[in-house]
Design a protein around this motif. Structure first.
Motif, mmCIF file in Angstrom:
data_model
loop_
_atom_site.group_PDB
_atom_site.id
_atom_site.type_symbol
_atom_site.label_atom_id
_atom_site.label_comp_id
_atom_site.label_asym_id
_atom_site.label_seq_id
_atom_site.Cartn_x
_atom_site.Cartn_y
_atom_site.Cartn_z
ATOM 1 N N MET A 135 13.113 -4.977 -18.184
ATOM 2 C CA MET A 135 12.371 -4.069 -17.342
ATOM 3 C C MET A 135 12.542 -4.512 -15.884
ATOM 4 S SD MET A 135 8.341 -3.149 -17.579
ATOM 5 C CE MET A 135 8.249 -1.578 -18.356
ATOM 6 N N SER A 136 12.744 -3.558 -14.977
ATOM 7 C CA SER A 136 12.964 -3.911 -13.578
ATOM 8 C C SER A 136 11.645 -4.200 -12.868
ATOM 9 C CB SER A 136 13.716 -2.788 -12.872
ATOM 10 O OG SER A 136 12.973 -1.604 -12.910
ATOM 11 N N GLU A 137 11.761 -4.955 -11.785
ATOM 12 C CA GLU A 137 10.586 -5.305 -10.990
ATOM 13 C C GLU A 137 10.301 -4.210 -9.977
ATOM 14 O OE1 GLU A 137 11.023 -9.090 -9.064
ATOM 15 O OE2 GLU A 137 10.190 -10.116 -10.795
ATOM 16 N N ILE A 138 9.011 -4.101 -9.627
ATOM 17 C CA ILE A 138 8.625 -3.195 -8.551
ATOM 18 C C ILE A 138 7.869 -4.016 -7.519
ATOM 19 C CG2 ILE A 138 8.480 -1.200 -10.069
ATOM 20 C CD1 ILE A 138 5.402 -1.391 -9.753
ATOM 21 N N GLU A 139 7.837 -3.492 -6.328
ATOM 22 C CA GLU A 139 7.077 -4.132 -5.257
ATOM 23 C C GLU A 139 6.130 -3.095 -4.683
ATOM 24 O OE1 GLU A 139 7.601 -6.337 -0.940
ATOM 25 O OE2 GLU A 139 9.360 -6.045 -2.214
ATOM 26 N N VAL A 140 4.864 -3.492 -4.522
ATOM 27 C CA VAL A 140 3.845 -2.595 -3.985
ATOM 28 C C VAL A 140 3.151 -3.308 -2.837
ATOM 29 C CG1 VAL A 140 1.670 -1.413 -4.479
ATOM 30 C CG2 VAL A 140 3.474 -1.457 -6.207
ATOM 31 N N ARG A 141 2.990 -2.590 -1.750
ATOM 32 C CA ARG A 141 2.237 -3.106 -0.609
ATOM 33 C C ARG A 141 0.989 -2.265 -0.476
ATOM 34 N NH1 ARG A 141 3.774 -2.662 5.583
ATOM 35 N NH2 ARG A 141 1.795 -1.658 5.708
ATOM 36 N N VAL A 142 -0.173 -2.926 -0.389
ATOM 37 C CA VAL A 142 -1.455 -2.238 -0.295
ATOM 38 C C VAL A 142 -2.108 -2.626 1.012
ATOM 39 C CG1 VAL A 142 -3.698 -1.882 -1.386
ATOM 40 C CG2 VAL A 142 -1.704 -2.382 -2.807
ATOM 41 N N LYS A 143 -2.641 -1.623 1.712
ATOM 42 C CA LYS A 143 -3.339 -1.874 2.965
ATOM 43 C C LYS A 143 -4.696 -1.195 2.879
ATOM 44 C CE LYS A 143 -2.952 -1.693 7.926
ATOM 45 N NZ LYS A 143 -2.182 -1.366 9.092
ATOM 46 N N LEU A 144 -5.733 -1.964 3.136
ATOM 47 C CA LEU A 144 -7.108 -1.472 3.125
ATOM 48 C C LEU A 144 -7.718 -1.870 4.448
ATOM 49 C CD1 LEU A 144 -9.401 -0.148 1.441
ATOM 50 C CD2 LEU A 144 -9.986 -2.430 0.648
ATOM 51 N N GLY A 145 -7.725 -0.933 5.411
ATOM 52 C CA GLY A 145 -8.178 -1.290 6.763
ATOM 53 C C GLY A 145 -7.202 -2.297 7.341
ATOM 54 N N GLU A 146 -7.710 -3.450 7.762
ATOM 55 C CA GLU A 146 -6.864 -4.495 8.332
ATOM 56 C C GLU A 146 -6.333 -5.457 7.268
ATOM 57 O OE1 GLU A 146 -5.895 -4.701 11.595
ATOM 58 O OE2 GLU A 146 -6.862 -2.741 11.731
ATOM 59 N N MET A 147 -6.831 -5.356 6.057
ATOM 60 C CA MET A 147 -6.421 -6.268 4.991
ATOM 61 C C MET A 147 -5.248 -5.666 4.234
ATOM 62 S SD MET A 147 -10.225 -7.295 3.654
ATOM 63 C CE MET A 147 -10.841 -5.611 3.577
ATOM 64 N N GLU A 148 -4.266 -6.516 3.937
ATOM 65 C CA GLU A 148 -3.133 -6.024 3.174
ATOM 66 C C GLU A 148 -2.562 -7.111 2.281
ATOM 67 O OE1 GLU A 148 0.628 -5.363 5.597
ATOM 68 O OE2 GLU A 148 -0.921 -5.148 7.117
ATOM 69 N N ALA A 149 -1.855 -6.680 1.251
ATOM 70 C CA ALA A 149 -1.244 -7.604 0.301
ATOM 71 C C ALA A 149 -0.024 -6.941 -0.314
ATOM 72 C CB ALA A 149 -2.243 -7.988 -0.782
ATOM 73 N N SER A 150 0.906 -7.762 -0.772
ATOM 74 C CA SER A 150 2.100 -7.274 -1.463
ATOM 75 C C SER A 150 2.134 -7.869 -2.858
ATOM 76 C CB SER A 150 3.365 -7.676 -0.707
ATOM 77 O OG SER A 150 3.414 -7.030 0.534
ATOM 78 N N PHE A 151 2.607 -7.082 -3.797
ATOM 79 C CA PHE A 151 2.683 -7.513 -5.189
ATOM 80 C C PHE A 151 4.061 -7.156 -5.720
ATOM 81 C CE2 PHE A 151 -1.629 -6.252 -4.134
ATOM 82 C CZ PHE A 151 -2.350 -7.397 -4.458
ATOM 83 N N THR A 152 4.671 -8.107 -6.441
ATOM 84 C CA THR A 152 5.990 -7.892 -7.030
ATOM 85 C C THR A 152 5.947 -8.340 -8.483
ATOM 86 O OG1 THR A 152 6.990 -8.395 -4.884
ATOM 87 C CG2 THR A 152 8.461 -8.404 -6.784
ATOM 88 N N GLY A 153 6.594 -7.584 -9.362
ATOM 89 C CA GLY A 153 6.641 -7.943 -10.771
ATOM 90 C C GLY A 153 6.858 -6.713 -11.620
#
Length: 159
Positions: A1-19
């Motif tokens: 299964m291939s990996e995906i990357e998601v970037r989430v931004k909530l106001g000034e807070m943000e994070a990236s997730f890969t897997g």
């Protein structure tokens, strides 16, 4: 299964997730459940102008065209007229109708209908009081000034 990357931004807070899709979705929901209470608390105390609401609140007071700001409210003091004009410049710039969010004294004189000398004198007083900022010979409002406008002056202008 291939990996995906998601970037989430909530106001000034943000994070990236890969897997994998399942791992990323689980991580995103976990992050959101932790961050949302903090975001909700921050958004209650940190002022960020709500452009949509500001436009609605000011719709009876001013009009924005490609040529500039037109004040629809009459009988304003010089300080009120300048502030309202600069709010119009702030809005106009953010919606792409105006090239800048600041105005020169001559523009403010035309927009407000006040004498240029009155504009200069009022602007000098407003800068000293921290009601406007001067940049490169033009004047503008910061987020702090927009907040003061929304909380203090706008209710008076809408009466």
């Amino acid at each position: 299964m291939s990996e995906i990357e998601v970037r989430v931004k909530l106001g000034e807070m943000e994070a990236s997730f890969t897997g994998t899709l399942d791992d990323v979705m689980e991580a995103v929901f976990e992050w959101l459940s932790k961050m949302y209470p903090a975001y909700e608390a921050i958004s209650k105390i940190v002022y960020e102008p709500n452009l949509d609401k500001l436009m609605r609140e000011c719709s009876d007071l001013l009009t924005i065209t490609e040529g500039g700001v037109i004040l629809r409210k009459t009988g304003l003091t010089a300080e009120e007229a300048i502030t309202l004009s600069l709010v119009g410049a702030y809005i106009g710039f953010r919606i792409g109708k105006l090239e800048k969010d600041s105005m020169a004294p001559a523009e403010l004189s035309r927009t407000t209908g006040k004498a240029l000398k009155t504009i200069y004198n009022t602007l000098a007083s407003m800068v000293k009081q921290g009601r406007v900022v001067r940049e490169s010979g033009e004047y503008k409002l910061t987020k702090l000034h927009i907040a003061k406008f929304v909380f203090d002056l706008l209710p008076k202008l809408k009466e």
